[in-house]
Design a protein around this motif. Structure first.
Motif, PDB file in Angstrom:
ATOM      1  N   UNK A   1       4.824  10.719   5.463  1.00 55.90           N
ATOM      2  CA  UNK A   1       4.175   9.951   4.398  1.00 55.90           C
ATOM      3  C   UNK A   1       2.843  10.576   3.996  1.00 55.90           C
ATOM      4  N   UNK A   2       2.152  11.191   4.938  1.00 55.61           N
ATOM      5  CA  UNK A   2       0.864  11.820   4.642  1.00 55.61           C
ATOM      6  C   UNK A   2       1.018  13.190   3.975  1.00 55.61           C
ATOM      7  N   UNK A   3       2.143  13.854   4.200  1.00 49.84           N
ATOM      8  CA  UNK A   3       2.341  15.223   3.720  1.00 49.84           C
ATOM      9  C   UNK A   3       2.064  15.405   2.222  1.00 49.84           C
ATOM     10  N   UNK A   4       2.588  14.547   1.352  1.00 52.48           N
ATOM     11  CA  UNK A   4       2.361  14.778  -0.078  1.00 52.48           C
ATOM     12  C   UNK A   4       0.992  14.310  -0.583  1.00 52.48           C
ATOM     13  N   UNK A   5       0.248  13.634   0.262  1.00 56.79           N
ATOM     14  CA  UNK A   5      -1.048  13.107  -0.162  1.00 56.79           C
ATOM     15  C   UNK A   5      -2.126  14.174  -0.029  1.00 56.79           C
ATOM     16  N   UNK A   6      -3.148  14.045  -0.808  1.00 56.82           N
ATOM     17  CA  UNK A   6      -4.257  14.985  -0.724  1.00 56.82           C
ATOM     18  C   UNK A   6      -5.068  14.774   0.549  1.00 56.82           C
ATOM     19  N   UNK A   7      -6.133  15.527   0.668  1.00 56.02           N
ATOM     20  CA  UNK A   7      -6.980  15.478   1.862  1.00 56.02           C
ATOM     21  C   UNK A   7      -7.565  14.087   2.100  1.00 56.02           C
ATOM     22  N   UNK A   8      -7.780  13.352   1.059  1.00 48.17           N
ATOM     23  CA  UNK A   8      -8.364  12.009   1.192  1.00 48.17           C
ATOM     24  C   UNK A   8      -7.319  10.908   1.149  1.00 48.17           C
ATOM     25  N   UNK A   9      -6.048  11.250   0.961  1.00 42.18           N
ATOM     26  CA  UNK A   9      -4.983  10.259   0.890  1.00 42.18           C
ATOM     27  C   UNK A   9      -4.754   9.601   2.239  1.00 42.18           C
TER      28      UNK A   9
ATOM     29  N   UNK B   1      -4.998  11.349  19.168  1.00 42.96           N
ATOM     30  CA  UNK B   1      -5.211  12.067  20.426  1.00 42.96           C
ATOM     31  C   UNK B   1      -4.700  13.506  20.331  1.00 42.96           C
ATOM     32  N   UNK B   2      -3.665  13.732  19.534  1.00 38.54           N
ATOM     33  CA  UNK B   2      -3.117  15.074  19.354  1.00 38.54           C
ATOM     34  C   UNK B   2      -3.939  15.898  18.366  1.00 38.54           C
ATOM     35  N   UNK B   3      -4.908  15.258  17.705  1.00 40.21           N
ATOM     36  CA  UNK B   3      -5.760  15.976  16.763  1.00 40.21           C
ATOM     37  C   UNK B   3      -5.177  16.142  15.383  1.00 40.21           C
ATOM     38  N   UNK B   4      -4.163  15.350  15.043  1.00 41.13           N
ATOM     39  CA  UNK B   4      -3.450  15.495  13.779  1.00 41.13           C
ATOM     40  C   UNK B   4      -3.978  14.590  12.677  1.00 41.13           C
ATOM     41  N   UNK B   5      -4.343  13.360  13.031  1.00 41.01           N
ATOM     42  CA  UNK B   5      -4.785  12.374  12.038  1.00 41.01           C
ATOM     43  C   UNK B   5      -6.079  11.712  12.491  1.00 41.01           C
ATOM     44  N   UNK B   6      -6.683  10.983  11.568  1.00 38.19           N
ATOM     45  CA  UNK B   6      -7.834  10.129  11.867  1.00 38.19           C
ATOM     46  C   UNK B   6      -7.486   8.709  11.476  1.00 38.19           C
ATOM     47  N   UNK B   7      -8.104   7.763  12.136  1.00 36.68           N
ATOM     48  CA  UNK B   7      -7.987   6.359  11.757  1.00 36.68           C
ATOM     49  C   UNK B   7      -9.266   5.992  11.016  1.00 36.68           C
ATOM     50  N   UNK B   8      -9.081   5.353   9.875  1.00 31.97           N
ATOM     51  CA  UNK B   8     -10.178   5.032   8.973  1.00 31.97           C
ATOM     52  C   UNK B   8     -10.308   3.521   8.848  1.00 31.97           C
ATOM     53  N   UNK B   9     -11.543   3.044   8.930  1.00 32.56           N
ATOM     54  CA  UNK B   9     -11.849   1.641   8.625  1.00 32.56           C
ATOM     55  C   UNK B   9     -13.134   1.624   7.817  1.00 32.56           C
ATOM     56  N   UNK B  10     -13.145   0.853   6.766  1.00 36.76           N
ATOM     57  CA  UNK B  10     -14.311   0.756   5.882  1.00 36.76           C
ATOM     58  C   UNK B  10     -14.782   2.133   5.425  1.00 36.76           C
ATOM     59  N   UNK B  11     -13.826   3.042   5.176  1.00 35.92           N
ATOM     60  CA  UNK B  11     -14.153   4.364   4.673  1.00 35.92           C
ATOM     61  C   UNK B  11     -14.687   5.344   5.698  1.00 35.92           C
TER      62      UNK B  11
END
Length: 111
Positions: free
Chosen positions: A40-48, A80-90
């Motif tokens: 789901x993240x693949x087609x989104x841009x860096x900020x998607x 933990x694998x360094x692949x994604x970040x979790x975002x809250x309130x930007x």
């Protein structure tokens, strides 16, 4: 999962944060949720970003509600694998303390 001083000498070997996580293990469905998040993240841009419920819907179909918490856990494993970040309130937040509502985005190369 947060680094703990007690684990300092074996940090690279730590796979579970608690006995509860160890007993739960990672299932095929958990891996499907991780794959769905990345797809789901693949087609989104860096900020998607996506919500954990998006991955739950992609994997669970009509029974997606049951997979929302497992999707959050999948996101934490990907953090933990360094692949994604979790975002809250930007802002990027510590995965171990993140609660709903949260979003997931690809980790930038500078992080």
């Amino acid at each position: 999962m947060q680094w703990r001083a007690a684990w300092a000498t074996v940090w690279n070997e730590v796979r579970y944060c608690s006995a509860a996580c160890r007993s739960r293990k990672v299932t095929r469905k958990d891996r499907e949720l991780e794959d769905a998040i990345l797809a789901l993240l693949a087609p989104l841009g860096a900020k998607g970003a996506i919500c954990p419920s998006d991955a739950a819907r992609a994997v669970g179909g009509e029974a997606w509600h049951e997979l929302v918490e497992p999707a959050r856990r999948a996101a934490r494993r990907l953090v933990a694998a360094g692949t994604v970040d979790i975002i809250q309130d930007g802002r990027v937040v510590d995965a171990s303390s993140a609660r709903s509502p949260m979003q997931i985005r690809r980790r930038s190369s500078g992080a």
